[in-house]
Design a protein around this motif. Structure first.
Motif, PDB file in Angstrom:
ATOM      1  N   PHE A 175       0.677  -1.048   0.072  1.00  0.00           N
ATOM      2  CA  PHE A 175      -0.045   0.114  -0.045  1.00  0.00           C
ATOM      3  C   PHE A 175       0.746   1.197   0.145  1.00  0.00           C
ATOM      4  O   PHE A 175       0.391   2.396  -0.201  1.00  0.00           O
ATOM      5  CB  PHE A 175      -0.847   0.307   1.307  1.00  0.00           C
ATOM      6  N   ARG A 176       2.038   1.165   0.175  1.00  0.00           N
ATOM      7  CA  ARG A 176       3.023   2.288   0.170  1.00  0.00           C
ATOM      8  C   ARG A 176       2.871   3.224  -0.684  1.00  0.00           C
ATOM      9  O   ARG A 176       2.657   4.538  -0.641  1.00  0.00           O
ATOM     10  CB  ARG A 176       4.538   1.820   0.306  1.00  0.00           C
ATOM     11  N   GLN A 177       2.684   2.835  -2.109  1.00  0.00           N
ATOM     12  CA  GLN A 177       2.692   3.716  -3.337  1.00  0.00           C
ATOM     13  C   GLN A 177       1.390   4.269  -2.974  1.00  0.00           C
ATOM     14  O   GLN A 177       1.547   5.883  -3.409  1.00  0.00           O
ATOM     15  CB  GLN A 177       2.682   2.934  -4.563  1.00  0.00           C
ATOM     16  N   TYR A 178       0.269   3.715  -2.845  1.00  0.00           N
ATOM     17  CA  TYR A 178      -1.117   4.358  -2.870  1.00  0.00           C
ATOM     18  C   TYR A 178      -0.925   5.418  -1.564  1.00  0.00           C
ATOM     19  O   TYR A 178      -1.496   6.645  -1.838  1.00  0.00           O
ATOM     20  CB  TYR A 178      -2.043   3.251  -2.506  1.00  0.00           C
ATOM     21  N   ALA A 179      -0.669   4.935  -0.474  1.00  0.00           N
ATOM     22  CA  ALA A 179      -0.511   6.235   0.688  1.00  0.00           C
ATOM     23  C   ALA A 179       0.481   7.153   0.233  1.00  0.00           C
ATOM     24  O   ALA A 179      -0.183   8.495   0.433  1.00  0.00           O
ATOM     25  CB  ALA A 179       0.225   5.214   1.719  1.00  0.00           C
ATOM     26  N   ASP A 180       1.473   7.078  -0.212  1.00  0.00           N
ATOM     27  CA  ASP A 180       2.444   8.217  -0.866  1.00  0.00           C
ATOM     28  C   ASP A 180       1.701   9.188  -1.701  1.00  0.00           C
ATOM     29  O   ASP A 180       1.625  10.368  -1.658  1.00  0.00           O
ATOM     30  CB  ASP A 180       3.825   7.633  -1.330  1.00  0.00           C
ATOM     31  N   ALA A 181       1.129   8.469  -2.674  1.00  0.00           N
ATOM     32  CA  ALA A 181       0.272   9.213  -3.787  1.00  0.00           C
ATOM     33  C   ALA A 181      -0.951  10.039  -3.219  1.00  0.00           C
ATOM     34  O   ALA A 181      -1.245  11.026  -3.670  1.00  0.00           O
ATOM     35  CB  ALA A 181      -0.084   8.307  -4.798  1.00  0.00           C
ATOM     36  N   SER A 182      -1.413   9.602  -1.856  1.00  0.00           N
ATOM     37  CA  SER A 182      -2.536  10.059  -1.454  1.00  0.00           C
ATOM     38  C   SER A 182      -1.932  11.145  -0.386  1.00  0.00           C
ATOM     39  O   SER A 182      -2.792  11.671   0.257  1.00  0.00           O
ATOM     40  CB  SER A 182      -3.504   9.118  -0.626  1.00  0.00           C
ATOM     41  N   ASN A 183      -0.776  11.300  -0.349  1.00  0.00           N
ATOM     42  CA  ASN A 183      -0.151  12.021   0.839  1.00  0.00           C
ATOM     43  C   ASN A 183      -0.368  11.717   2.256  1.00  0.00           C
ATOM     44  O   ASN A 183      -0.796  12.400   3.231  1.00  0.00           O
ATOM     45  CB  ASN A 183      -0.373  13.583   0.706  1.00  0.00           C
ATOM     46  N   ILE A 184      -0.586  10.144   2.459  1.00  0.00           N
ATOM     47  CA  ILE A 184      -0.741   9.928   3.838  1.00  0.00           C
ATOM     48  C   ILE A 184       0.288   9.279   4.261  1.00  0.00           C
ATOM     49  O   ILE A 184       1.194   8.341   3.894  1.00  0.00           O
ATOM     50  CB  ILE A 184      -1.824   8.874   3.586  1.00  0.00           C
ATOM     51  N   ALA A 185       0.808   9.425   5.710  1.00  0.00           N
ATOM     52  CA  ALA A 185       2.048   8.686   6.272  1.00  0.00           C
ATOM     53  C   ALA A 185       1.425   7.679   6.901  1.00  0.00           C
ATOM     54  O   ALA A 185       0.241   7.458   7.583  1.00  0.00           O
ATOM     55  CB  ALA A 185       2.387   9.534   7.259  1.00  0.00           C
ATOM     56  N   LEU A 186       2.380   6.378   6.520  1.00  0.00           N
ATOM     57  CA  LEU A 186       1.708   4.994   7.003  1.00  0.00           C
ATOM     58  C   LEU A 186       2.860   4.451   7.607  1.00  0.00           C
ATOM     59  O   LEU A 186       4.100   4.444   7.130  1.00  0.00           O
ATOM     60  CB  LEU A 186       1.586   4.279   5.452  1.00  0.00           C
ATOM     61  N   VAL A 245      -1.881   7.396   9.120  1.00  0.00           N
ATOM     62  CA  VAL A 245      -2.307   5.898   9.385  1.00  0.00           C
ATOM     63  C   VAL A 245      -1.185   5.257  10.192  1.00  0.00           C
ATOM     64  O   VAL A 245      -0.359   4.982   9.607  1.00  0.00           O
ATOM     65  CB  VAL A 245      -2.745   4.983   8.288  1.00  0.00           C
ATOM     66  N   LYS A 246      -1.703   4.811  11.424  1.00  0.00           N
ATOM     67  CA  LYS A 246      -0.511   3.848  12.262  1.00  0.00           C
ATOM     68  C   LYS A 246      -1.024   2.827  12.525  1.00  0.00           C
ATOM     69  O   LYS A 246      -2.186   2.583  13.073  1.00  0.00           O
ATOM     70  CB  LYS A 246      -0.327   4.917  13.635  1.00  0.00           C
ATOM     71  N   ILE A 247      -0.213   1.776  12.632  1.00  0.00           N
ATOM     72  CA  ILE A 247      -0.571   0.277  13.237  1.00  0.00           C
ATOM     73  C   ILE A 247       0.344   0.094  14.348  1.00  0.00           C
ATOM     74  O   ILE A 247       1.566   0.174  14.273  1.00  0.00           O
ATOM     75  CB  ILE A 247      -0.178  -0.666  12.037  1.00  0.00           C
ATOM     76  N   PHE A 248      -0.466  -0.212  15.285  1.00  0.00           N
ATOM     77  CA  PHE A 248       0.193  -0.816  16.348  1.00  0.00           C
ATOM     78  C   PHE A 248       0.070  -2.127  16.617  1.00  0.00           C
ATOM     79  O   PHE A 248      -1.220  -2.551  16.788  1.00  0.00           O
ATOM     80  CB  PHE A 248      -0.239  -0.135  17.680  1.00  0.00           C
ATOM     81  N   ILE A 249       0.928  -3.139  17.056  1.00  0.00           N
ATOM     82  CA  ILE A 249       0.847  -4.492  17.096  1.00  0.00           C
ATOM     83  C   ILE A 249       1.406  -4.682  18.393  1.00  0.00           C
ATOM     84  O   ILE A 249       2.857  -4.373  18.748  1.00  0.00           O
ATOM     85  CB  ILE A 249       1.465  -5.426  16.198  1.00  0.00           C
ATOM     86  N   ARG A 250       0.772  -5.377  19.568  1.00  0.00           N
ATOM     87  CA  ARG A 250       1.580  -5.707  20.550  1.00  0.00           C
ATOM     88  C   ARG A 250       0.931  -7.020  21.180  1.00  0.00           C
ATOM     89  O   ARG A 250      -0.093  -7.523  20.653  1.00  0.00           O
ATOM     90  CB  ARG A 250       1.448  -4.768  21.719  1.00  0.00           C
ATOM     91  N   GLU A 251       1.795  -7.613  21.798  1.00  0.00           N
ATOM     92  CA  GLU A 251       1.660  -9.122  22.634  1.00  0.00           C
ATOM     93  C   GLU A 251       1.218  -8.737  23.981  1.00  0.00           C
ATOM     94  O   GLU A 251       1.751  -8.006  24.517  1.00  0.00           O
ATOM     95  CB  GLU A 251       2.678  -9.847  22.092  1.00  0.00           C
TER      96      GLU A 251
END
Lengths: 121, 301
Positions: free
Chosen positions: B165-176, B215-221
């Motif tokens: 999704f990196r390319q799409y996010a960059d094109a829409s100016n969204i930090a992922l 957009v931020k993803i957090f993963i934790r155990e």
């Protein structure tokens, strides 16, 4: 040259996948129904069989069982290439001895060729 | 085929039998309590019994008809999907072949605009995905969802999805961005289904973000489970529509403004998959922030 037998009743797929496999350096023979597929397998003993499930005369499962029952053809790897998607079908195919079950629409042409190449080794 | 209990005729008949006997005994007990003559008591009992029998029959027939209709519906979807896939597969591979043979020549090298073949491929792929989605929904509705149970590495899936999704996010100016520990225990799940769930959540998060957003993803155990969370500061979900979010075909009004296509099935499927894997999925939206999360149990050693 590695021989692949493609058992599939749709002539469009035969042409497209057949051409692509030939382009990748394989020799491809085709069969348009289950009976012909079985006959060719027994006659040519190909290195790999790509098998559709919905076929006229004998369906893919019957062909698969017959192939595995015949000592001449039981060692040939079989990849099921179909549009049917049911856990029962997948289980049945694997139990009958197929090495892979691929739903056609989920794989690009290149991916199918790669799988074929791997199976031929 | 796994029929839910209430659709199983033998069970229903036995149940009606018990209800009938209970009604007869009840009616007899009541009739004798009020000291009526035995004939009246017998008539009352028989009357009640016949009444229950008729009602019971109507109910069971009704249930059977519903069950039958459902069965026919899912068989229909299965057959039609399979038929649709045949030409879709041919399109897919023929397009692949045409591109290989240099058919992407009309692609503009400077702007990178897609060629006609690219457009065909993209749209063909949309049809393929729609058929897959329909089949999945049909399976969920008819209780046929059978998932693989294998070790699934959420970190791996997340990273690969973010990359795609990196390319799409960059094109829409969204930090992922992804925030996760270096290693994560595997969960018991179905690899391809989990990939679908993660893709759907990431896609939604990016799509309903405004340019300049994040957009931020957090993963934790956390002891026995993995908590996977994604947040954005985008358009949000209106409070009065929040309870419908996981429903089939539901698309919030804000979502529809942002994206005209979209079938409203992604979250419905995601919820069914996560719950089938003994997890939970939920969300919170308000104050300019929307967070979706799911929790899955870690594989017990």
């Amino acid at each position: 040259m590695k021989k692949i037998l493609f058992i599939e009743d749709d002539p469009g797929l035969q042409k497209t996948l057949g051409d692509a496999l030939r382009g990748a350096g394989y020799e491809v023979s085709s069969a348009l129904d289950g009976d012909e597929g079985l006959r060719r397998a027994q006659r040519d003993i190909p290195g790999l069989i790509l098998l559709d499930l919905i076929l006229p005369k004998k369906d893919g499962f019957e062909v698969l069982r017959a192939l595995k029952d015949d000592s001449r053809t039981s060692g040939i790897p079989v990849i099921v290439l179909t549009n049917l998607e049911g856990d029962r079908e997948v289980q049945k195919a694997m139990e009958c001895g197929a090495i892979s079950y691929l739903v056609k629409t989920n794989y690009s042409l290149q991916e199918v060729i790669e799988r074929a190449g791997e199976a031929l080794k | 085929m796994r029929l839910p209990l209430w659709q199983c005729p033998p069970f229903l008949f036995v149940l009606m039998g018990f209800v009938n006997v209970a009604a007869m005994l009840g009616a007899y007990a009541l009739a004798t309590r009020f000291r009526t003559e035995p004939e009246i008591a017998a008539l009352i009992v028989i009357g009640v019994s016949v009444f229950i029998l008729v009602i019971g029959n109507l109910i069971i027939t009704g249930f059977n008809r519903v069950a039958e209709a459902n069965r026919i519906k899912s068989e229909f979807i299965s057959i039609v999907s399979h038929q649709l896939r045949a030409p879709l597969a041919i399109f897919k591979w023929t397009l692949d072949l045409l591109k290989q043979k240099g058919g992407a020549r009309d692609r503009d090298p400077e702007s990178g605009n897609p060629s006609y073949l690219d457009i065909l491929q993209e749209n063909n792929e949309k049809m393929v995905q729609m058929v897959n989605t329909l089949l999945e929904v049909s399976r969920i509705d008819s209780n046929h969802l059978v998932l693989n149970r294998e070790p699934v590495h959420l970190l791996d899936i997340t990273r690969k999805t973010v990359q795609s999704f990196r390319q799409y996010a960059d094109a829409s100016n969204i930090a992922l961005a992804v925030e996760a520990p270096d290693t994560l225990a595997p969960v018991l799940g179905d690899e391809s289904r989990m990939r679908m769930v993660v893709q759907n959540l990431v896609d939604n998060a990016i799509r309903y973000s405004m340019p300049g957003g994040h957009v931020k993803i957090f993963i934790r155990e956390n002891k026995q489970s993995i908590i996977w969370q994604i947040e954005n500061n985008g358009v949000g979900i209106p409070p009065d529509q929040q309870k419908y979010i996981f429903q089939k075909f539901f698309r919030s009004s804000t979502a529809m403004k942002y994206r005209t296509e979209g079938n409203g099935l992604g979250l419905y499927i995601a919820k069914a998959i996560i719950e089938e894997l003994n997890g939970t999925v939920d969300f919170a939206s308000g104050g300019g922030k929307t967070v979706f999360w799911f929790i899955l149990p870690v594989i017990k050693k």
